[in-house]
Design a protein around this motif. Structure first.
Motif, short mmCIF file in Angstrom:
data_model
loop_
_atom_site.label_atom_id
_atom_site.label_comp_id
_atom_site.label_asym_id
_atom_site.label_seq_id
_atom_site.Cartn_x
_atom_site.Cartn_y
_atom_site.Cartn_z
N ILE A 1 0.85 -1.19 0.00
CA ILE A 1 0.00 0.00 0.00
C ILE A 1 0.88 1.24 0.00
O ILE A 1 0.70 2.16 -0.81
N VAL A 2 1.85 1.27 0.90
CA VAL A 2 2.76 2.43 1.00
C VAL A 2 3.59 2.56 -0.27
O VAL A 2 3.71 3.65 -0.85
N MET A 3 4.17 1.45 -0.72
CA MET A 3 5.02 1.51 -1.91
C MET A 3 4.23 1.94 -3.14
O MET A 3 4.70 2.74 -3.96
N ASN A 4 3.00 1.43 -3.29
CA ASN A 4 2.19 1.80 -4.44
C ASN A 4 1.75 3.25 -4.39
O ASN A 4 1.63 3.91 -5.43
N ALA A 5 1.49 3.76 -3.19
CA ALA A 5 1.15 5.18 -3.07
C ALA A 5 2.28 6.03 -3.61
O ALA A 5 2.06 7.00 -4.35
N HIS A 6 3.52 5.68 -3.26
CA HIS A 6 4.68 6.43 -3.76
C HIS A 6 4.84 6.24 -5.27
O HIS A 6 5.18 7.20 -5.99
N ARG A 7 4.62 5.03 -5.77
CA ARG A 7 4.75 4.78 -7.21
C ARG A 7 3.72 5.61 -7.98
O ARG A 7 4.05 6.23 -9.01
N ILE A 8 2.49 5.62 -7.52
CA ILE A 8 1.45 6.40 -8.19
C ILE A 8 1.82 7.87 -8.19
O ILE A 8 1.68 8.57 -9.21
N TYR B 1 -4.42 8.15 -6.03
CA TYR B 1 -3.51 8.26 -4.89
C TYR B 1 -4.29 8.43 -3.59
O TYR B 1 -4.00 7.78 -2.59
N THR B 2 -5.29 9.29 -3.60
CA THR B 2 -6.11 9.51 -2.41
C THR B 2 -6.83 8.23 -2.00
O THR B 2 -6.89 7.87 -0.83
N ALA B 3 -7.41 7.52 -2.99
CA ALA B 3 -8.14 6.29 -2.70
C ALA B 3 -7.23 5.23 -2.10
O ALA B 3 -7.57 4.57 -1.11
N VAL B 4 -6.06 5.04 -2.69
CA VAL B 4 -5.12 4.01 -2.23
C VAL B 4 -4.67 4.30 -0.80
O VAL B 4 -4.55 3.38 0.03
N THR B 5 -4.43 5.56 -0.49
CA THR B 5 -3.92 5.90 0.84
C THR B 5 -4.99 5.90 1.92
O THR B 5 -4.70 6.18 3.08
N ARG B 6 -6.24 5.57 1.58
CA ARG B 6 -7.27 5.39 2.61
C ARG B 6 -7.16 4.00 3.25
O ARG B 6 -7.74 3.76 4.31
N ALA B 7 -6.46 3.06 2.61
CA ALA B 7 -6.39 1.67 3.10
C ALA B 7 -5.31 1.54 4.16
O ALA B 7 -4.17 1.98 3.97
N LEU C 1 -5.43 -3.55 3.95
CA LEU C 1 -5.63 -4.31 2.73
C LEU C 1 -6.25 -3.44 1.66
O LEU C 1 -7.21 -2.70 1.93
N LEU C 2 -5.69 -3.52 0.44
CA LEU C 2 -6.19 -2.76 -0.71
C LEU C 2 -6.51 -3.72 -1.84
O LEU C 2 -5.70 -4.58 -2.19
#
Length: 297
Positions: free
Chosen positions: A64-71, A256-262, A265-266
């Motif tokens: 979740i954290v890594m994907n937030a940064h990638r996005i 990015y906003t949606a992903v960082t709400r999790a 589990l995402l």
């Protein structure tokens, strides 16, 4: 989350000599109200600022954290198929194109697969890029309600147009109500409906509120909600339907906003093309507040 009007009130209320520390994320969706306060303050460069960009070791294991940064960097997220060998991971992608298949998969996750992993329905939040359409929050709320909290002959209901509310439904407050002291975005569960008194009672995390039936238009079902409504909140599990049906809202800051709400589990269900379009679309809607220009003056 701060818009220009609220920021103005905050600054006016500060006593002389006070210091103000603002903490936020300028890469998320802007406030619902006018302006883009944090982004404009950073753009102007007139306010001392520190940007936190280091990913600490304990966060590196979280997709979740890594994907937030990638996005945020415009890179396609690393999304795994939900199969047994990836059970220790926390970000998955289920590729489906047909809206009815997506709805069926979502309902299966809510009713069977996620409860089997120990998650309760109240731990899970469906976040939609928009309210309209068959994969919008409005339609999905109705479908989810029919499965998680179906109509029962022995239960009273509160009707508003073609919408039905009953005991057990998750609801969201849609606007600030200073009489009841509940505010836009607060979520709770209906615990009582009294047809004779024309009242329904909602249990919020810190209080119970008794609504008159005439005020129930202020409540909406909250099994699914728009990403905009979820700003400032977090959930143990987030499910995001993302398809080309959502094309008008496929933007990097929304994903990015949606992903960082999790928090734990995402799960994204939809098409990789839609994810790719959202990641590549970093165009920001211009907000003509002139705050940055005024700070530069």
């Amino acid at each position: 989350m701060l818009d220009l009007l609220l920021t103005n009130h905050i600054f006016k209320s500060l006593p002389p000599g006070a210091q103000l520390l603002m903490v936020g994320d300028a890469d998320q969706l802007p406030s619902v109200g006018p302006g883009a306060v944090l982004r404009d303050m950073l753009t102007a460069g007139k306010v001392p600022a520190v940007r936190l960009s280091h990913i600490f070791r304990q966060a590196q294991a979280s997709l979740i954290v890594m994907n937030a940064h990638r996005i945020n960097l415009g890179k396609f997220p690393r999304l795994l198929p939900p199969v047994a060998e990836y059970r220790s991971e926390n970000a998955f992608f289920i590729e489906q194109a047909d809206p009815e298949q997506i709805i069926a998969t979502t309902l299966d996750l809510l009713v069977r697969r996620l409860p089997a992993r120990g998650y309760r329905p109240e731990d899970i939040q469906l976040l939609c890029p928009m309210n309209r359409g068959s994969l919008g929050a409005t339609a999905l709320n109705t479908r989810i309600q029919q499965v998680l909290n179906p109509a029962r002959a022995d239960q009273p209901v509160a009707l508003h147009g073609n919408r039905r509310l009953q005991v057990g439904d998750r609801v969201i407050q849609l606007r600030n109500n200073y009489h009841y002291e509940v505010f836009n975005g607060e979520t709770g569960t209906i615990v009582q409906i009294d047809p004779e008194e024309q009242e329904l009672t909602v249990e919020f995390p810190e209080k119970r509120v008794c609504y008159d039936f005439s005020d129930q238009s202020e409540l909406g079902l909250a099994y699914a909600m728009s990403v905009h409504k979820a700003q400032g909140s977090e959930y143990a599990v987030v499910i995001i339907p993302l398809t080309l049906q959502h094309y008008p809202m496929l933007q990097r800051n929304l994903l990015y906003t949606a992903v960082t709400r999790a928090r734990q589990l995402l799960i994204i269900i939809g098409s990789k093309r839609a994810v790719s379009l959202a990641v590549r679309n970093d165009r920001l809607v211009k907000r003509h507040s002139h705050l940055a220009e005024r700070l530069l003056e």
